[in-house]
Scaffold this motif. Structure first.
Motif, PDB file in Angstrom:
ATOM      1  N   THR A   1       0.845  -1.231  -0.078  1.00  0.00           N
ATOM      2  CA  THR A   1       0.087   0.078  -0.048  1.00  0.00           C
ATOM      3  C   THR A   1       0.988   1.075   0.093  1.00  0.00           C
ATOM      4  O   THR A   1       1.981   1.215   0.321  1.00  0.00           O
ATOM      5  N   GLY A   2       0.320   2.417  -0.374  1.00  0.00           N
ATOM      6  CA  GLY A   2       1.076   3.555  -0.257  1.00  0.00           C
ATOM      7  C   GLY A   2       2.188   3.596  -1.282  1.00  0.00           C
ATOM      8  O   GLY A   2       3.090   4.173  -1.213  1.00  0.00           O
ATOM      9  N   VAL A   3       1.986   3.045  -2.332  1.00  0.00           N
ATOM     10  CA  VAL A   3       2.948   2.750  -3.538  1.00  0.00           C
ATOM     11  C   VAL A   3       3.059   4.274  -3.965  1.00  0.00           C
ATOM     12  O   VAL A   3       2.051   4.972  -4.433  1.00  0.00           O
ATOM     13  N   HIS A   4       4.294   4.711  -4.245  1.00  0.00           N
ATOM     14  CA  HIS A   4       4.448   6.017  -4.883  1.00  0.00           C
ATOM     15  C   HIS A   4       5.756   5.848  -5.830  1.00  0.00           C
ATOM     16  O   HIS A   4       6.624   5.007  -5.699  1.00  0.00           O
ATOM     17  N   HIS A   5       6.058   6.785  -6.461  1.00  0.00           N
ATOM     18  CA  HIS A   5       7.254   6.946  -7.221  1.00  0.00           C
ATOM     19  C   HIS A   5       7.801   8.280  -7.735  1.00  0.00           C
ATOM     20  O   HIS A   5       6.971   9.276  -7.423  1.00  0.00           O
TER      21      HIS A   5
END
Ligand SMILES: [Zn+2]
Ligand SMILES: [Zn+2]
Length: 160
Positions: free
Chosen positions: A135-139
């Motif tokens: 969860t909370g995947v970002h880039h």
């Protein structure tokens, strides 16, 4: 513009930042207030020198050491991230919920710009979430090159 984007205003961002400061016992000083507002309003990450110039232009009576200490405190609580792409210039940016940025960085002078194109990897992000269970995947994407100022400087040296 998605619903989530529309609902986040600079005032929401400020409230979020002040909450984080309060939770971490950072004293709400005039410099802190100014810094948060300025960094929320700025599109691009800023260097300490740029922040100092803005402070002077805005009539904030603050020496560089105080400004630096304040930024370090914000970095310490994870609200500010230092973008150290280049030895000669450290850029600072606020980490805000729901905000993501991709960067263009000059190999020569280390200038950092936020890329103003629609991010190409959001679909990929959804896929990563689905497959990884994270969860909370970002880039953040970083593109490197030579900025127009440095190209100009090269040309004028070559013309001599
Ligand atoms: Zn450059
Ligand atoms: Zn992106």
């Amino acid at each position: 513009v998605t619903e989530t984007c529309k609902s986040i205003t600079p005032e929401n961002h400020l409230a979020h930042c002040l909450d984080r400061c309060r939770q971490n016992n950072l004293r709400r000083t005039r410099v802190l207030n100014w810094l948060l507002r300025e960094m929320i309003a700025a599109i691009n990450p800023l260097t300490l020198t740029q922040l100092q110039e803005r402070a002077e232009a805005g009539g904030l009576d603050c020496d560089p050491a105080t400004l630096y200490r304040q930024i370090m405190k914000l970095e310490g609580i994870g609200l500010v991230r230092r973008l150290g792409f280049h030895q000669r210039s450290n850029y600072f940016k606020l980490l805000l919920p729901g905000q993501h940025q991709d960067y263009l960085i000059c190999d020569q002078c280390g200038a950092v710009q936020v890329i103003d194109i629609e991010c190409p990897v959001h679909d990929l992000e959804d896929e990563v979430v689905e497959k990884s269970g994270f969860t909370g995947v970002h880039h953040e994407l970083e593109f490197f090159g030579v900025c127009p100022d440095c190209q100009q400087a090269e040309k004028s040296i070559a013309a001599r």
